[in-house]
Every structure is written in C-alpha cells, then in structure tokens.
Design a protein around this motif. Sequence first.
Motif, PDB file in Angstrom:
ATOM      1  N   LEU A  55       0.766  -1.006  -0.010  1.00 47.52           N
ATOM      2  CA  LEU A  55      -0.050  -0.111   0.058  1.00 47.52           C
ATOM      3  C   LEU A  55       0.856   1.227   0.284  1.00 47.52           C
ATOM      4  N   GLU A  56       1.908   1.338   0.612  1.00 44.45           N
ATOM      5  CA  GLU A  56       2.808   2.529   0.713  1.00 44.45           C
ATOM      6  C   GLU A  56       3.734   2.626  -0.320  1.00 44.45           C
ATOM      7  N   MET A  57       4.230   1.492  -0.984  1.00 42.77           N
ATOM      8  CA  MET A  57       5.162   1.712  -1.921  1.00 42.77           C
ATOM      9  C   MET A  57       4.816   1.000  -3.366  1.00 42.77           C
ATOM     10  N   GLY A  58       3.632   0.263  -3.373  1.00 42.31           N
ATOM     11  CA  GLY A  58       3.503  -0.535  -4.782  1.00 42.31           C
ATOM     12  C   GLY A  58       2.799   0.542  -5.667  1.00 42.31           C
ATOM     13  N   ASN A  59       2.890  -0.106  -6.921  1.00 44.25           N
ATOM     14  CA  ASN A  59       2.176   0.864  -8.109  1.00 44.25           C
ATOM     15  C   ASN A  59       0.797   0.040  -8.215  1.00 44.25           C
ATOM     16  N   PRO A  60       0.255   0.665  -9.325  1.00 42.97           N
ATOM     17  CA  PRO A  60      -1.266  -0.022  -9.249  1.00 42.97           C
ATOM     18  C   PRO A  60      -1.506  -1.350  -9.573  1.00 42.97           C
ATOM     19  N   GLU A  61      -0.350  -1.855 -10.389  1.00 42.27           N
ATOM     20  CA  GLU A  61      -0.344  -3.273 -10.652  1.00 42.27           C
ATOM     21  C   GLU A  61      -0.323  -4.188  -9.506  1.00 42.27           C
ATOM     22  N   GLN A  62       0.899  -3.865  -8.778  1.00 44.68           N
ATOM     23  CA  GLN A  62       1.150  -4.468  -7.367  1.00 44.68           C
ATOM     24  C   GLN A  62       0.086  -4.378  -6.478  1.00 44.68           C
ATOM     25  N   PHE A  63      -0.805  -3.577  -6.364  1.00 47.27           N
ATOM     26  CA  PHE A  63      -1.926  -3.276  -5.721  1.00 47.27           C
ATOM     27  C   PHE A  63      -2.980  -4.126  -6.118  1.00 47.27           C
ATOM     28  N   LYS A  64      -3.098  -4.403  -7.370  1.00 45.69           N
ATOM     29  CA  LYS A  64      -4.283  -5.514  -7.719  1.00 45.69           C
ATOM     30  C   LYS A  64      -3.970  -6.998  -7.381  1.00 45.69           C
ATOM     31  N   ILE A  65      -2.511  -7.043  -7.573  1.00 49.06           N
ATOM     32  CA  ILE A  65      -1.997  -8.518  -7.221  1.00 49.06           C
ATOM     33  C   ILE A  65      -2.191  -8.710  -5.804  1.00 49.06           C
ATOM     34  N   LEU A  66      -1.931  -7.731  -5.086  1.00 50.45           N
ATOM     35  CA  LEU A  66      -2.183  -7.893  -3.708  1.00 50.45           C
ATOM     36  C   LEU A  66      -3.832  -8.187  -3.051  1.00 50.45           C
ATOM     37  N   VAL A  67      -4.354  -7.351  -3.817  1.00 50.51           N
ATOM     38  CA  VAL A  67      -5.880  -7.583  -3.698  1.00 50.51           C
ATOM     39  C   VAL A  67      -6.275  -9.138  -4.079  1.00 50.51           C
ATOM     40  N   SER A  68      -6.015  -9.393  -5.297  1.00 55.09           N
ATOM     41  CA  SER A  68      -6.151 -10.917  -5.786  1.00 55.09           C
ATOM     42  C   SER A  68      -5.750 -11.862  -4.805  1.00 55.09           C
ATOM     43  N   VAL A  69      -4.819 -11.670  -4.194  1.00 57.18           N
ATOM     44  CA  VAL A  69      -4.188 -12.588  -3.115  1.00 57.18           C
ATOM     45  C   VAL A  69      -4.774 -12.685  -1.788  1.00 57.18           C
ATOM     46  N   VAL A  70      -5.082 -11.391  -1.123  1.00 59.30           N
ATOM     47  CA  VAL A  70      -5.513 -11.359   0.334  1.00 59.30           C
ATOM     48  C   VAL A  70      -7.072 -10.677   0.096  1.00 59.30           C
ATOM     49  N   GLY A  71      -7.490 -10.156  -0.654  1.00 56.59           N
ATOM     50  CA  GLY A  71      -8.868  -9.518  -0.801  1.00 56.59           C
ATOM     51  C   GLY A  71      -9.019  -8.355  -0.112  1.00 56.59           C
ATOM     52  N   ASP A  72      -9.975  -7.608  -0.676  1.00 60.29           N
ATOM     53  CA  ASP A  72     -10.473  -6.249  -0.030  1.00 60.29           C
ATOM     54  C   ASP A  72     -10.618  -6.461   1.340  1.00 60.29           C
ATOM     55  N   ASP A  73     -11.327  -7.361   2.014  1.00 56.11           N
ATOM     56  CA  ASP A  73     -11.816  -7.253   3.194  1.00 56.11           C
ATOM     57  C   ASP A  73     -10.734  -7.270   4.054  1.00 56.11           C
ATOM     58  N   LYS A  74      -9.472  -8.065   3.686  1.00 52.16           N
ATOM     59  CA  LYS A  74      -8.498  -8.259   4.733  1.00 52.16           C
ATOM     60  C   LYS A  74      -7.524  -6.656   4.792  1.00 52.16           C
ATOM     61  N   ILE A  75      -7.625  -6.291   3.524  1.00 47.85           N
ATOM     62  CA  ILE A  75      -7.270  -4.902   3.553  1.00 47.85           C
ATOM     63  C   ILE A  75      -7.794  -3.900   4.385  1.00 47.85           C
ATOM     64  N   ILE A  76      -9.097  -3.851   4.114  1.00 45.51           N
ATOM     65  CA  ILE A  76      -9.867  -2.979   5.247  1.00 45.51           C
ATOM     66  C   ILE A  76      -9.743  -3.173   6.357  1.00 45.51           C
ATOM     67  N   LYS A  77      -9.513  -4.411   6.888  1.00 46.19           N
ATOM     68  CA  LYS A  77      -9.415  -4.764   8.317  1.00 46.19           C
ATOM     69  C   LYS A  77      -7.984  -4.262   8.655  1.00 46.19           C
ATOM     70  N   PHE A  78      -7.068  -4.507   7.719  1.00 45.48           N
ATOM     71  CA  PHE A  78      -5.783  -3.796   8.055  1.00 45.48           C
ATOM     72  C   PHE A  78      -5.670  -2.341   8.256  1.00 45.48           C
ATOM     73  N   LEU A  79      -6.544  -1.640   7.454  1.00 40.33           N
ATOM     74  CA  LEU A  79      -6.427  -0.217   7.425  1.00 40.33           C
ATOM     75  C   LEU A  79      -7.183   0.154   9.072  1.00 40.33           C
ATOM     76  N   GLN A  80      -8.332  -0.643   9.580  1.00 40.50           N
ATOM     77  CA  GLN A  80      -8.890  -0.247  10.672  1.00 40.50           C
ATOM     78  C   GLN A  80      -7.780  -0.703  11.853  1.00 40.50           C
ATOM     79  N   GLU A  81      -7.274  -1.795  11.894  1.00 38.43           N
ATOM     80  CA  GLU A  81      -6.483  -2.205  13.037  1.00 38.43           C
ATOM     81  C   GLU A  81      -4.909  -1.830  13.052  1.00 38.43           C
ATOM     82  N   SER A  82      -4.103  -1.631  11.871  1.00 42.49           N
ATOM     83  CA  SER A  82      -2.857  -1.454  11.881  1.00 42.49           C
ATOM     84  C   SER A  82      -2.497  -0.345  10.915  1.00 42.49           C
ATOM     85  N   GLY A  83      -3.375   0.213  10.158  1.00 38.94           N
ATOM     86  CA  GLY A  83      -3.078   1.130   9.373  1.00 38.94           C
ATOM     87  C   GLY A  83      -2.279   2.370   9.627  1.00 38.94           C
TER      88      GLY A  83
END
Length: 89
Positions: A37-65
């Motif tokens: 999220l901090e250093m990736g480009n749009p393509e790397q972000f899409k790859i992350l979402v495909s692996v972990v999913g939006d819900d996990k990222i949202i949870k990360f933002l709420q808990e650790s962001g």
Amino acid sequence: MDKKEKNLNKLKPLFWEHEWNSVKKNLNSPFVIARVLEMGNPEQFKILVSVVGDDKIIKFLQESGDRLLSRKSLNFWRIYYEKKAKKRA
C-alpha cells in the motif's frame, strides 16, 4: 512458472531486503500489506487484492494502518475504500 507465481514475482522488488520465500509465505501479514500500500504501483496493488482480498486490506487499515502507513497513504486508502463501498451501495 505459472501465472500466479509470475504475478507474485511482480511484488518482489518491494521486498528487496527480505528473503522472498518468507515474504510469499506471509502475504497476509500487516507488514506485507503495508509495504504494498505504501510503495506499490497500481499493478502491484491489484496483485495484492487478488491474493488477500479487499476485506483483509480494510481490516488492516482499521487495525494497523495508523501504525504502519504514513498519514498520507492511510488517508488515501481510507478514501479509496469509502468510495468503492459507495459504488457498491
């Protein structure tokens, strides 16, 4: 090398100082999510979402962001997911 492995390797430059196999085993970790999220480009972000999913990222933002992201990145990703949620509604 299959397509999934090829895509994951596009994340590798973000983790130059870490053992890549260790990173791949921990793609769900707050550290990995924060780095993309901090250093990736749009393509790397899409790859992350495909692996972990939006819900996990949202949870990360709420808990650790607030601890693991710059204020600027945290605000950007919070706005991004708020707008995405509104589009679904």
